[in-house]
Every structure is written in C-alpha cells, then in structure tokens.
Design a protein around this motif. Structure first.
Motif, mmCIF file in Angstrom:
data_model
loop_
_atom_site.group_PDB
_atom_site.id
_atom_site.type_symbol
_atom_site.label_atom_id
_atom_site.label_comp_id
_atom_site.label_asym_id
_atom_site.label_seq_id
_atom_site.Cartn_x
_atom_site.Cartn_y
_atom_site.Cartn_z
ATOM 1 N N LEU A 184 -25.139 -37.084 -62.073
ATOM 2 C CA LEU A 184 -23.828 -37.350 -61.461
ATOM 3 C C LEU A 184 -23.429 -38.802 -61.723
ATOM 4 N N THR A 185 -22.331 -38.995 -62.419
ATOM 5 C CA THR A 185 -21.899 -40.351 -62.779
ATOM 6 C C THR A 185 -20.397 -40.471 -62.554
ATOM 7 N N SER A 186 -20.020 -41.087 -61.439
ATOM 8 C CA SER A 186 -18.574 -41.193 -61.175
ATOM 9 C C SER A 186 -18.223 -42.621 -60.784
ATOM 10 N N GLY A 187 -17.017 -42.800 -60.249
ATOM 11 C CA GLY A 187 -16.597 -44.130 -59.817
ATOM 12 C C GLY A 187 -17.249 -44.518 -58.494
ATOM 13 N N GLY A 188 -17.751 -43.535 -57.758
ATOM 14 C CA GLY A 188 -18.336 -43.820 -56.451
ATOM 15 C C GLY A 188 -19.816 -43.496 -56.364
ATOM 16 N N HIS A 189 -20.342 -42.720 -57.316
ATOM 17 C CA HIS A 189 -21.734 -42.269 -57.231
ATOM 18 C C HIS A 189 -22.439 -42.307 -58.582
ATOM 19 N N THR A 190 -23.746 -42.510 -58.504
ATOM 20 C CA THR A 190 -24.600 -42.422 -59.690
ATOM 21 C C THR A 190 -25.912 -41.856 -59.186
ATOM 22 N N ALA A 191 -26.281 -40.680 -59.633
ATOM 23 C CA ALA A 191 -27.505 -40.078 -59.091
ATOM 24 C C ALA A 191 -28.097 -39.064 -60.056
ATOM 25 N N VAL A 192 -29.417 -38.921 -59.956
ATOM 26 C CA VAL A 192 -30.124 -37.849 -60.651
ATOM 27 C C VAL A 192 -30.532 -36.856 -59.571
ATOM 28 N N ILE A 193 -30.099 -35.615 -59.729
ATOM 29 C CA ILE A 193 -30.256 -34.636 -58.652
ATOM 30 C C ILE A 193 -30.942 -33.371 -59.172
ATOM 31 N N ALA A 194 -31.934 -32.898 -58.419
ATOM 32 C CA ALA A 194 -32.535 -31.601 -58.752
ATOM 33 C C ALA A 194 -31.737 -30.537 -57.997
ATOM 34 N N VAL A 195 -31.069 -29.670 -58.742
ATOM 35 C CA VAL A 195 -30.312 -28.576 -58.114
ATOM 36 C C VAL A 195 -31.279 -27.396 -58.048
ATOM 37 N N LYS A 196 -31.808 -27.139 -56.869
ATOM 38 C CA LYS A 196 -32.883 -26.141 -56.733
ATOM 39 C C LYS A 196 -32.335 -24.736 -56.557
ATOM 40 N N SER A 197 -31.190 -24.651 -55.888
ATOM 41 C CA SER A 197 -30.490 -23.369 -55.765
ATOM 42 C C SER A 197 -29.008 -23.721 -55.660
ATOM 43 N N TYR A 198 -28.153 -22.712 -55.520
ATOM 44 C CA TYR A 198 -26.722 -23.012 -55.398
ATOM 45 C C TYR A 198 -26.444 -23.906 -54.188
ATOM 46 N N TYR A 199 -27.332 -23.866 -53.202
ATOM 47 C CA TYR A 199 -27.062 -24.599 -51.961
ATOM 48 C C TYR A 199 -28.028 -25.746 -51.693
ATOM 49 N N GLU A 200 -29.217 -25.694 -52.318
ATOM 50 C CA GLU A 200 -30.224 -26.712 -51.997
ATOM 51 C C GLU A 200 -30.367 -27.714 -53.134
ATOM 52 N N ILE A 201 -30.167 -28.992 -52.785
ATOM 53 C CA ILE A 201 -30.348 -30.034 -53.800
ATOM 54 C C ILE A 201 -31.317 -31.098 -53.285
ATOM 55 N N GLU A 202 -31.938 -31.797 -54.235
ATOM 56 C CA GLU A 202 -32.760 -32.951 -53.844
ATOM 57 C C GLU A 202 -32.310 -34.141 -54.690
ATOM 58 N N VAL A 203 -31.877 -35.188 -53.997
ATOM 59 C CA VAL A 203 -31.450 -36.398 -54.714
ATOM 60 C C VAL A 203 -32.715 -37.162 -55.106
ATOM 61 N N LEU A 204 -32.982 -37.253 -56.408
ATOM 62 C CA LEU A 204 -34.221 -37.891 -56.864
ATOM 63 C C LEU A 204 -34.064 -39.408 -56.921
ATOM 64 N N GLY A 205 -32.852 -39.854 -57.134
ATOM 65 C CA GLY A 205 -32.594 -41.289 -57.172
ATOM 66 C C GLY A 205 -31.107 -41.520 -57.284
ATOM 67 N N SER A 206 -30.693 -42.707 -56.862
ATOM 68 C CA SER A 206 -29.255 -43.010 -56.956
ATOM 69 C C SER A 206 -29.088 -44.512 -57.108
ATOM 70 N N THR A 207 -27.861 -44.971 -57.186
ATOM 71 C CA THR A 207 -27.682 -46.403 -57.379
ATOM 72 C C THR A 207 -27.923 -47.151 -56.075
ATOM 73 N N LEU A 208 -28.512 -48.330 -56.217
ATOM 74 C CA LEU A 208 -28.811 -49.134 -55.036
ATOM 75 C C LEU A 208 -27.635 -50.053 -54.710
ATOM 76 N N ASP A 209 -26.689 -50.154 -55.637
ATOM 77 C CA ASP A 209 -25.505 -51.009 -55.372
ATOM 78 C C ASP A 209 -24.255 -50.372 -55.977
ATOM 79 N N ASP A 210 -23.756 -50.916 -57.102
ATOM 80 C CA ASP A 210 -22.520 -50.375 -57.684
ATOM 81 C C ASP A 210 -22.765 -49.026 -58.361
ATOM 82 N N ALA A 211 -21.727 -48.211 -58.399
ATOM 83 C CA ALA A 211 -21.797 -46.975 -59.190
ATOM 84 C C ALA A 211 -21.487 -47.325 -60.644
#
Ligand code: KG4
Ligand code: ZN
Length: 347
Positions: free
Chosen positions: A148-175
């Motif tokens: 996920l790379t947008s103007g407000g977010h930056t993250a690596v996400i494990a999409v485990k099912s249509y409803y369950e996700i795990e955020v593995l890491g994200s930005t600590l400051d700016d997106a």
C-alpha cells in the motif's frame, strides 16, 4: 424507521454496489457488480483548482464535491444503464481524509440510503485502495501481500482472507506519496507532485548519494523523513554554493531511493509468508518505476504481481464499491448516525 430496516435487509447473492468517494480532491462515483465487474466509473477532479496553491485546499475541495456529486452520480447511473432502484447498497468512504470533503460524500450517501431504503455501507479509504486489487485481477483471492503506497499511508500488509489482514510494517513518519509531493515542491514542480517527479526522473540519472533507509534492518517498516530532508539539503546546499545541480538527477536519485526499498520489502514479505502474489495499491502504485521494480524482483522468485490500472491506483469510486461489496456480504451496515473521520486505523 431506517434504523429498524437495517437489521432486516436481505443480502443478495449478486449485488450491485454504488461506491462514493470524496476524501480528497476527486469526486468519484462508480457502480460495481459483485465487487469485481465495473459497470460505470466517474471521476470529477478539482485538481486544477488546487494546482495554483501547490496542494489541496480543504475548503475548495469540499465546495467542489458539493457541486460535482450530483452530476457524478447521474453520469454513473446513465453509463451503467441503471436507476437507483437497481442499486443494492450505497458504499461511502467515511475516513480517512479531509473532514469537510468526507462529510459531503457521507451526507449524500446517507440521503440515498434513506430515500431508497437500501443499506448504507461505511468503507475505510485504505481498505478501499486494497480492494482495487480484486477489480484488477478478477480471479485474485487471498492470501497475498498488499503493498500500500499512497499520500497518507505506506505499508506492507499480509491479506490473509477477504476480511483479515496483518500489517507487517508501515512508515514511521512521512508516507511515500507525501515525500514525492514535498520533493516536487522543492524542485519547483507542479502539483500533484508524484507524476511530476516521475516525468522528470525519466530524464535523469541516479547520481546523487542519498541515505538508504533500513536496508536489511527495520523489519518491514519505512522512514521517509530523512530521505526527504537529504533531498532538500542537497538542493539548498547547491543553491548556496552556486553549483549547478541537475533537477532531473535529483528526481531520479530520490525516486529510486524511495521506491527500491518498497519493492525489496514486499518481495521479502511474500517469500517469508510463502505466498505467491503481491498486489500494488494506492496513488504511488501508478508510478512506472515502482511497477517495473516490483515486477522484475518478484519475477526472479516466481511471484505473481497484480498491477491495477493506474486509474484504480489513485482515488476512485470502484475501489470503494469493491470493498463495499465485501462489507455488504458481511451485513456491515451503518445507520444514519454515521460520521466522517479524518483518521482511520489500518485494520
Ligand atoms: O492514493 P492517492 O490517490 O490518495 C491518497 O489516498 O493519498 O495517492 C496520492 C499520492 C500523492 O502523494 C501523489 O503524489 C502520489 O500518490 N502519486 C504518485 C504518482 N501518482 C500519484 N507518486 C509517484 N508517482 C506517480 N506516478
Ligand atoms: Zn487514496
């Protein structure tokens, strides 16, 4: 009255959802069948009105949504050859975004849900970006890694099912998108910054030494503020010394420093989880360099990459309808007290 009916809505097997998105400067209304098939897709952007200010002006964005939303909805219905009676649910972005801008979409969707007595479906903008992947690849099913790379977010996400996700890491400051926008401003490029930096970077070489963030460390987290400051310092130092610094080289060096790490971490995560697919989403996923970089790295490990069309990377109504469909299936409906929220946690 409406409060009683939300408990009794029947959830249909085949559902046509209208997605309404007004979180920033795009008034977007789309109609999507079963979360995958786009029946219409209308975007009315107020970007040119903001360009002279170098960024989105919230008050101008809210007013532009107010004037555009009716027209966008009429066009979405006409393009799909449908009427309001054919719509099974009204999905709307309730956050994150500019509060005044969000309120236009939320109030409008509430009105439609109430008048036509259909479910009102609250959608997180971030989950919407991720759901654009299901439109891009009609056969895509979890599990997969979402970058996920947008103007407000930056993250690596494990999409485990249509409803369950795990955020593995994200930005600590700016997106990452925010960093592109700030670098564009320092280089005197036009708003929106990301596409301007990408265009200029094509004419340059990555000759300028910039800090490499968290290479091999930091898990799946990111940090963009140091990189952004290094670019600003390089430009200012050259100006003070009267040196000739190629703006194209700055853009090119920044672009690779900002994006290489995203590609590396997404591929690492995919290998760690033993998944076979990475999907890109969010505005920065429209960047050709990032798309190529992830594709070539993933290819070496036989990982499949889903690259949504560029119009589905930046803000649009289809992604809201796609996520809205998933929430519809779960019966996750709001009543008329639904409020807009500037911040939404990624979950
Ligand atoms: O997802 P998006 O449309 O809105 C948010 O939810 O933030 O992302 C907008 C961000 C902006 O920072 C914009 O500069 C960036 O995406 N962006 C790009 C490109 N197109 C949009 N960044 C780099 N290269 C692009 N081609
Ligand atoms: Zn967005």
């Amino acid at each position: 009255m409406y409060l009683d009916s939300i408990k009794n809505f029947t959830i249909k097997d085949d559902a046509i959802i209208m997605g309404i998105e007004t979180s920033c400067d795009e008034t977007a209304v789309s109609i999507v069948k079963n979360g995958r098939e786009v029946l219409s897709d209308v975007i009315i952007s107020s970007a040119t009105e903001h360009a002279k200010f170098g960024g989105v002006v919230p008050e101008i964005a809210s007013r532009a949504h107010t004037t555009a939303i009716y027209q966008a909805t009429e066009r979405a219905l006409k393009d799909a050859g449908l009427t309001f009676d054919d719509i099974d649910g009204f999905a709307v972005t309730y956050g994150a975004g500019l509060l005044g801008a969000l309120l236009v979409g939320v109030s409008y969707a509430k009105t439609l849900a109430y008048c036509f007595n259909k479910p009102l479906i609250p959608v997180s903008h971030i989950r919407g970006h991720m759901a654009a992947s299901y439109i891009a690849d009609k056969s895509l099913q979890p599990p997969f890694i979402s970058l996920l790379t947008s103007g407000g977010h930056t993250a690596v996400i494990a999409v485990k099912s249509y409803y369950e996700i795990e955020v593995l890491g994200s930005t600590l400051d700016d997106a990452v998108g925010e960093a592109f926008d700030k670098v564009a401003r320092v280089l005197g490029l036009s708003y929106p910054g990301g596409p301007s930096v990408e265009r200029l970077a094509k004419q340059g070489q990555p000759t300028i030494k910039l800090p490499k963030m968290f290479k091999g460390q930091g898990g799946y987290n990111f940090s963009y503020s140091g990189l952004k400051t290094a670019v600003i310092n390089a430009v200012h130092n050259a100006e003070q010394k009267g040196e000739d610094l190629s703006k194209a080289d700055v853009a090119c060096s920044f672009q690779s420093a900002a994006l290489d790490i995203l590609a590396q971490k997404a591929v690492e995560a995919c290998k760690q989880f033993k998944y076979d697919t990475i999907s890109l989403c969010g505005g920065v996923a429209a960047n050709g360099y990032l798309r190529d970089k992830v594709s070539s790295l993933a290819n070496k490990s036989n990982i499949k990459v889903v690259l949504p069309e560029k119009r589905y990377c930046t803000d649009n109504g289809c992604m809201i309808a796609a996520e809205g469909y998933l929430q519809y299936k779960k019966g996750n409906f709001a009543d008329l007290s639904l409020n807009a929220s500037a911040n939404v946690t990624l979950k």
